[in-house]
Structures are given as structure tokens and as C-alpha cells.
Design a protein around this motif. Structure first.
Motif, PDB file in Angstrom:
ATOM      1  N   ASN A 134       0.864  -1.207  -0.047  1.00  0.00           N
ATOM      2  CA  ASN A 134      -0.079   0.215   0.025  1.00  0.00           C
ATOM      3  C   ASN A 134       0.938   1.228  -0.127  1.00  0.00           C
ATOM      4  O   ASN A 134       0.629   2.270   0.235  1.00  0.00           O
ATOM      5  N   THR A 135       2.080   0.808  -0.125  1.00  0.00           N
ATOM      6  CA  THR A 135       3.058   2.455   0.047  1.00  0.00           C
ATOM      7  C   THR A 135       3.615   2.481  -1.457  1.00  0.00           C
ATOM      8  O   THR A 135       4.262   1.495  -1.899  1.00  0.00           O
ATOM      9  N   PRO A 136       3.434   3.693  -1.973  1.00  0.00           N
ATOM     10  CA  PRO A 136       3.977   3.781  -3.446  1.00  0.00           C
ATOM     11  C   PRO A 136       5.464   4.042  -3.121  1.00  0.00           C
ATOM     12  O   PRO A 136       6.074   4.521  -2.423  1.00  0.00           O
ATOM     13  N   PRO A 137       5.954   3.534  -4.412  1.00  0.00           N
ATOM     14  CA  PRO A 137       7.544   3.522  -4.217  1.00  0.00           C
ATOM     15  C   PRO A 137       8.128   5.198  -4.427  1.00  0.00           C
ATOM     16  O   PRO A 137       7.601   5.912  -4.869  1.00  0.00           O
ATOM     17  N   SER A 138       9.423   5.320  -4.127  1.00  0.00           N
ATOM     18  CA  SER A 138      10.034   6.449  -4.311  1.00  0.00           C
ATOM     19  C   SER A 138      10.762   6.738  -5.596  1.00  0.00           C
ATOM     20  O   SER A 138      11.560   5.673  -5.762  1.00  0.00           O
ATOM     21  N   VAL A 139      10.316   7.251  -6.568  1.00  0.00           N
ATOM     22  CA  VAL A 139      10.906   7.538  -7.958  1.00  0.00           C
ATOM     23  C   VAL A 139      11.705   9.104  -8.161  1.00  0.00           C
ATOM     24  O   VAL A 139      10.814   9.909  -7.752  1.00  0.00           O
ATOM     25  N   SER A 140      12.993   8.827  -8.584  1.00  0.00           N
ATOM     26  CA  SER A 140      13.626  10.109  -8.787  1.00  0.00           C
ATOM     27  C   SER A 140      14.322   9.919 -10.057  1.00  0.00           C
ATOM     28  O   SER A 140      14.715   8.715 -10.347  1.00  0.00           O
ATOM     29  N   LEU A 141      14.811  10.966 -10.600  1.00  0.00           N
ATOM     30  CA  LEU A 141      15.678  11.123 -11.690  1.00  0.00           C
ATOM     31  C   LEU A 141      17.042  11.528 -11.020  1.00  0.00           C
ATOM     32  O   LEU A 141      17.290  12.301 -10.706  1.00  0.00           O
ATOM     33  N   LEU A 142      18.068  10.541 -11.737  1.00  0.00           N
ATOM     34  CA  LEU A 142      19.485  10.834 -11.319  1.00  0.00           C
ATOM     35  C   LEU A 142      20.507  10.913 -12.565  1.00  0.00           C
ATOM     36  O   LEU A 142      20.112  10.202 -13.669  1.00  0.00           O
ATOM     37  N   GLN A 143      21.453  11.597 -12.267  1.00  0.00           N
ATOM     38  CA  GLN A 143      22.419  11.804 -13.411  1.00  0.00           C
ATOM     39  C   GLN A 143      23.821  12.092 -12.763  1.00  0.00           C
ATOM     40  O   GLN A 143      23.858  12.853 -11.921  1.00  0.00           O
ATOM     41  N   LYS A 144      24.708  11.404 -13.218  1.00  0.00           N
ATOM     42  CA  LYS A 144      26.175  11.541 -12.725  1.00  0.00           C
ATOM     43  C   LYS A 144      26.663  12.717 -13.102  1.00  0.00           C
ATOM     44  O   LYS A 144      27.371  13.677 -12.436  1.00  0.00           O
ATOM     45  N   THR A 145      26.813  12.997 -14.535  1.00  0.00           N
ATOM     46  CA  THR A 145      27.390  14.352 -15.217  1.00  0.00           C
ATOM     47  C   THR A 145      26.353  14.713 -16.280  1.00  0.00           C
ATOM     48  O   THR A 145      25.494  13.889 -16.501  1.00  0.00           O
ATOM     49  N   PRO A 146      26.487  16.066 -16.503  1.00  0.00           N
ATOM     50  CA  PRO A 146      25.537  16.565 -17.556  1.00  0.00           C
ATOM     51  C   PRO A 146      25.501  15.615 -18.913  1.00  0.00           C
ATOM     52  O   PRO A 146      24.390  15.700 -19.479  1.00  0.00           O
ATOM     53  N   SER A 147      26.546  14.835 -19.159  1.00  0.00           N
ATOM     54  CA  SER A 147      26.694  14.147 -20.500  1.00  0.00           C
ATOM     55  C   SER A 147      26.364  12.660 -19.981  1.00  0.00           C
ATOM     56  O   SER A 147      26.034  11.883 -21.075  1.00  0.00           O
ATOM     57  N   SER A 148      25.861  12.301 -18.935  1.00  0.00           N
ATOM     58  CA  SER A 148      25.696  10.799 -18.660  1.00  0.00           C
ATOM     59  C   SER A 148      24.091  10.798 -19.107  1.00  0.00           C
ATOM     60  O   SER A 148      23.319  11.488 -19.012  1.00  0.00           O
ATOM     61  N   PRO A 149      23.664   9.592 -19.087  1.00  0.00           N
ATOM     62  CA  PRO A 149      22.197   9.088 -19.275  1.00  0.00           C
ATOM     63  C   PRO A 149      21.433   9.516 -18.118  1.00  0.00           C
ATOM     64  O   PRO A 149      22.093   9.478 -16.867  1.00  0.00           O
ATOM     65  N   VAL A 150      20.123   9.567 -17.977  1.00  0.00           N
ATOM     66  CA  VAL A 150      19.442  10.098 -17.145  1.00  0.00           C
ATOM     67  C   VAL A 150      18.646   8.612 -16.594  1.00  0.00           C
ATOM     68  O   VAL A 150      18.037   8.215 -17.240  1.00  0.00           O
ATOM     69  N   SER A 151      18.994   8.582 -15.096  1.00  0.00           N
ATOM     70  CA  SER A 151      18.247   7.395 -14.475  1.00  0.00           C
ATOM     71  C   SER A 151      17.084   7.639 -13.904  1.00  0.00           C
ATOM     72  O   SER A 151      17.010   8.620 -13.164  1.00  0.00           O
ATOM     73  N   CYS A 152      15.966   6.749 -14.180  1.00  0.00           N
ATOM     74  CA  CYS A 152      14.611   6.859 -13.594  1.00  0.00           C
ATOM     75  C   CYS A 152      14.912   5.485 -12.525  1.00  0.00           C
ATOM     76  O   CYS A 152      14.776   4.309 -12.910  1.00  0.00           O
ATOM     77  N   HIS A 153      15.106   6.029 -11.144  1.00  0.00           N
ATOM     78  CA  HIS A 153      15.234   5.101 -10.359  1.00  0.00           C
ATOM     79  C   HIS A 153      14.166   5.281  -9.323  1.00  0.00           C
ATOM     80  O   HIS A 153      13.572   6.048  -8.863  1.00  0.00           O
TER      81      HIS A 153
END
Length: 245
Positions: A94-113
Motif C-alpha cells: 500500500n506504499t507507493p515507491p520513491s521515484v527520482s531522476l538521477l544523473q552523474k554528469t551532464p553528459s551521462s544518461p538520465v536514470s529513472c530510479h
């Protein structure tokens, strides 16, 4: 568990778990063995004794009943540990997950975590204009957390995405048997990056290097001062000996 005996295949099955009534709070545990598809022996968790369901299980019952320590351990697990796990996992559902966008550097892929979800029957993907995309997308594995929940990520290579097209992308997290998805828009202002952390680490290294250099300078200066004092003292001793002659 499959057992080979006299060139014949026999099947030993075990069923164990607990049921929790959310209204009354009653917990009922069960621990039972089956042999070749038929009930064989079960543990009565109220009387703390094994019940032989087949004549062949009587000898096993007598041996297992004599081991009181193991029966007490089973009682503890089925009446306390397993119900706690069951309540915890029901709470996670019953608890929604925590979803966030992460990126190591401006040229790195964007991770949906996504993290903190249960169970692990999930689907997670990137969309463009409402349609799931596969190009420039890398799916990570579903990994366990220390508390029994799970986490996963899906990377999007944004090197070919124009800044004005970012609003056309979003990340979708779908948990099995849950109708409402968690949708996260690709928004630059919402991306968490370790760029600032890298700068802090770099500044800390600079401070450490400067401190070591200053310490080295102090030690060098002290050594030079000590050499001069030793030289003056040696000269004084030499002069005193010369006059003594």
C-alpha cells in the motif's frame, strides 16, 4: 524435494506459513508435510506436537516430538516472525515507491530510479509522446533492499534529445495489480546530480593538499632553524676549544 529410492521417484512436499486476520488480529500458523501427493505429518502449533497423518509417520512423529528446542523455535517463527513479515509486506503493497531522476554528469544518461516497492512484479520504462520507447534505453536489474523491498532503474540516453523536446519524455513505473502508475516527467530541474558533491570532494582534497604543503613547509623551516642552531653551537664549541689551546 525429490528423493530417489529403490530406483523409484518419490516426492516430499512441505507447506508452511501463516494467516493473519486484520479484523480480529488472530494469527494462525501452519506447517505440514506431504509425501507422494498425500498428507503425511503436520505440526499442531497450539499443542506443540506433531500429528501423524499416516501410519508410516508415527516413528518420525516420536523423534520430532522429542526435540523440544526445535518445536519451540518453530512456535516462535510461526507465531511472531512470520506474522511480522506478513504485516510488513502488506504494508509495503500500500506504499507507493520513491521515484527520482538521477544523473552523474551532464553528459551521462538520465536514470529513472524507483525504490521501496514490493513485490518485485513491476514494469518500468520510458515513453515519448505517450508511447513506450526502446531505443537509447537501458533497463537495469531489480535489486533487493535491506528491508525486504526492491529497487530498479531505467536509463535514458539524452545525448540526442534536444532541450526543447525534454517535455515529451516521461518515466512510467507500473506495479503489478495496481491500477495507478507512477509517472515522472523528464524535467531538468528535478534531476539529482552528484556534480555538487564532486566539487565538495575536490575542495576537500585541495584543503588536504594545502594543509600537507603547509605542514611540510613548517617541518622544513624547523629543520633549517635546527641546523642553523646546531651550526652556531658547533662553531661556538670550536671557537672555545681554539681559545683553550
Amino acid at each position: 524435494l525429490t528423493v530417489l529410492k529403490y530406483f523409484c521417484v518419490h516426492v516430499l512436499q512441505t507447506i508452511q506459513g501463516c494467516e493473519w486476520d486484520e479484523i480480529t488480529g488472530e494469527v494462525v500458523g501452519f506447517y505440514q508435510y506431504g509425501y507422494d501427493g498425500e498428507d503425511f505429518i503436520l505440526l499442531d502449533l497450539k499443542k506443540l506436537t506433531w500429528i501423524a497423518l499416516k501410519p508410516q509417520a508415527v516413528a518420525i512423529k516420536q523423534i520430532w516430538d522429542a526435540d523440544k528446542d526445535i518445536i519451540k523455535t518453530d512456535e516462535f517463527y510461526f507465531n511472531q516472525i512470520y506474522p511480522d513479515w506478513l504485516k510488513k509486506y502488506l504494508r509495503y503493497e500500500n506504499t507507493p515507491p520513491s521515484v527520482s531522476l538521477l544523473q552523474k554528469t551532464p553528459s551521462s544518461p538520465v536514470s529513472c530510479h524507483a525504490t521501496g516497492f514490493y513485490p518485485d512484479r513491476v514494469d518500468m520504462f520510458w515513453r515519448k509522446d505517450g508511447e513506450e520507447i526502446h531505443e537509447d534505453v537501458d533497463h537495469g536489474e531489480i535489486l533487493p533492499n535491506h528491508d525486504g523491498t526492491f529497487q530498479m532503474r531505467v536509463d535514458l540516453n539524452i545525448s540526442s534529445v534536444k532541450p526543447e523536446d525534454w517535455s515529451r519524455y516521461d518515466c512510467v513505473f507500473h506495479l503489478s495489480d495496481v491500477k495507478k502508475d507512477v509517472i515522472t516527467k523528464l524535467d531538468k530541474s528535478e534531476i539529482r546530480s552528484n556534480k555538487g558533491e564532486t566539487r565538495i570532494i575536490f575542495d576537500g582534497n585541495c584543503i588536504l593538499v594545502v594543509g600537507l604543503l603547509l605542514l611540510l613547509v613548517c617541518i622544513t623551516g624547523l629543520f633549517i632553524w635546527w641546523k642553523k642552531q646546531r651550526l652556531v653551537k658547533d662553531k661556538g664549541n670550536l671557537i672555545w676549544r681554539f681559545h683553550s689551546l
